[in-house]
Scaffold this motif. Structure first.
Motif, PDB file in Angstrom:
ATOM      1  N   ALA A 105      -8.083  -8.189   3.826  1.00 33.11           N
ATOM      2  CA  ALA A 105      -8.718  -8.369   2.558  1.00 33.11           C
ATOM      3  C   ALA A 105      -9.113  -7.156   1.883  1.00 33.11           C
ATOM      4  O   ALA A 105      -8.939  -6.988   0.529  1.00 33.11           O
ATOM      5  CB  ALA A 105      -9.614  -9.468   2.572  1.00 33.11           C
ATOM      6  N   ALA A 106     -10.028  -6.385   2.396  1.00 30.75           N
ATOM      7  CA  ALA A 106     -10.628  -5.436   1.730  1.00 30.75           C
ATOM      8  C   ALA A 106      -9.440  -3.950   1.384  1.00 30.75           C
ATOM      9  O   ALA A 106      -9.623  -3.742   0.353  1.00 30.75           O
ATOM     10  CB  ALA A 106     -11.611  -4.665   2.947  1.00 30.75           C
ATOM     11  N   ILE A 107      -8.521  -4.017   2.135  1.00 27.17           N
ATOM     12  CA  ILE A 107      -7.638  -2.901   2.012  1.00 27.17           C
ATOM     13  C   ILE A 107      -6.396  -3.197   0.981  1.00 27.17           C
ATOM     14  O   ILE A 107      -5.555  -2.451   0.610  1.00 27.17           O
ATOM     15  CB  ILE A 107      -6.859  -2.206   3.035  1.00 27.17           C
ATOM     16  CG1 ILE A 107      -5.996  -3.107   3.891  1.00 27.17           C
ATOM     17  CG2 ILE A 107      -8.082  -1.657   4.110  1.00 27.17           C
ATOM     18  CD1 ILE A 107      -5.476  -2.462   5.201  1.00 27.17           C
TER      19      ILE A 107
ATOM     20  N   GLY B  70      -3.898   4.586  -4.125  1.00 24.68           N
ATOM     21  CA  GLY B  70      -5.017   3.627  -3.914  1.00 24.68           C
ATOM     22  C   GLY B  70      -6.032   4.300  -2.990  1.00 24.68           C
ATOM     23  O   GLY B  70      -5.491   5.232  -2.318  1.00 24.68           O
ATOM     24  N   PRO B  71      -7.188   3.830  -2.638  1.00 23.07           N
ATOM     25  CA  PRO B  71      -8.266   4.518  -1.562  1.00 23.07           C
ATOM     26  C   PRO B  71      -7.636   4.366  -0.327  1.00 23.07           C
ATOM     27  O   PRO B  71      -8.166   5.071   0.441  1.00 23.07           O
ATOM     28  CB  PRO B  71      -9.455   3.800  -2.085  1.00 23.07           C
ATOM     29  CG  PRO B  71      -8.844   2.350  -2.409  1.00 23.07           C
ATOM     30  CD  PRO B  71      -7.660   2.743  -3.264  1.00 23.07           C
TER      31      PRO B  71
ATOM     32  N   LEU C 179       0.748  -1.388  -0.010  1.00 23.46           N
ATOM     33  CA  LEU C 179      -0.042  -0.062  -0.179  1.00 23.46           C
ATOM     34  C   LEU C 179       0.711   1.316   0.173  1.00 23.46           C
ATOM     35  O   LEU C 179       0.483   2.393  -0.734  1.00 23.46           O
ATOM     36  CB  LEU C 179      -1.162  -0.064   1.242  1.00 23.46           C
ATOM     37  CG  LEU C 179      -2.251  -0.886   1.134  1.00 23.46           C
ATOM     38  CD1 LEU C 179      -2.831  -0.495   2.554  1.00 23.46           C
ATOM     39  CD2 LEU C 179      -3.273  -0.508   0.023  1.00 23.46           C
ATOM     40  N   ALA C 180       1.971   1.181   0.543  1.00 26.87           N
ATOM     41  CA  ALA C 180       2.811   2.333   0.767  1.00 26.87           C
ATOM     42  C   ALA C 180       3.554   2.699  -0.546  1.00 26.87           C
ATOM     43  O   ALA C 180       3.876   4.059  -1.006  1.00 26.87           O
ATOM     44  CB  ALA C 180       3.769   2.042   1.703  1.00 26.87           C
TER      45      ALA C 180
END
Length: 197
Positions: A157-159, A137-138, A132-133
């Motif tokens: 799972a969602a992120i 994305g959201p 993610l870093a």
């Protein structure tokens, strides 16, 4: 369960995660209006696998999630709703589409936690946050997760920065161990693809 209101979407909803929707189609405005008359307003969410929900002709997934309606606000053009995923469901049969989609659904077994999975969860969280870093994305890599290990596993799972078909694979997991291993594998695959670009 009896036939319940259904909201086919182009995205997957997981248990223990939020759902933000802008509702403007007349049939779904009718649905939300009727839900607001209930003590515990809930509706099903499934992924549209192919086609577009508007106008019909879409193909819908057979596994989804119940969303509990949390808040509703309105502006001049639409309702803005927030729901929260609760349990997973299997769609047995689509029933009436008028004035909005409904389906007969069956609850799927809830996943159970085993403390032996803690290292796997820690590894999955580290990988998801690392990736993610590196991507736009959201979700922020510092997004807080629940203290409850089952809820946190679904939230991971969602992120995780994945496409909807990968997310649907995760939704269908039959154990927490399988869910976490697939979160790891799919996130690492996605990271390789981004690195190759």
């Amino acid at each position: 369960m009896a036939a319940i209101p259904m909201f086919p979407l182009g995205s997957v909803l997981f248990p223990h995660t939020p759902l933000l929707l802008r509702v403007f189609e007349p049939r779904y405005l009718t649905m939300i209006g009727e839900l607001l008359d209930q003590d515990d307003p809930q509706f099903g969410v499934v992924l549209i696998e192919r086609g577009h929900e508007v106008g019909g002709g879409d193909r819908r997934s057979s596994v989804g999630t119940i969303a509990r309606l949390a808040t509703v606000s309105a502006d001049a053009e639409a309702l803005h709703i927030v729901g929260v995923g609760t349990i997973r469901i299997a769609v047995e049969q689509w029933t009436d589409e008028s004035p909005y989609p409904r389906a007969d659904v069956t609850p799927l077994p809830e996943l159970t936690w085993n403390d032996a999975l803690a290292p796997l969860r820690t590894e999955a969280e580290a990988i998801v946050r690392r990736v993610l870093a590196r991507v736009d994305g959201p979700w922020d890599p510092d997004t807080e997760l629940s203290d409850d290990p089952i809820a946190a596993s679904w939230q991971l799972a969602a992120i995780a920065p994945l496409g909807e078909y990968d997310r649907y694979t995760l939704l269908r997991s039959d154990s927490v161990g399988a869910l976490l291993r697939q979160v790891i594998d799919l996130t690492l695959e996605a990271e390789l693809l981004w690195s190759a670009e």
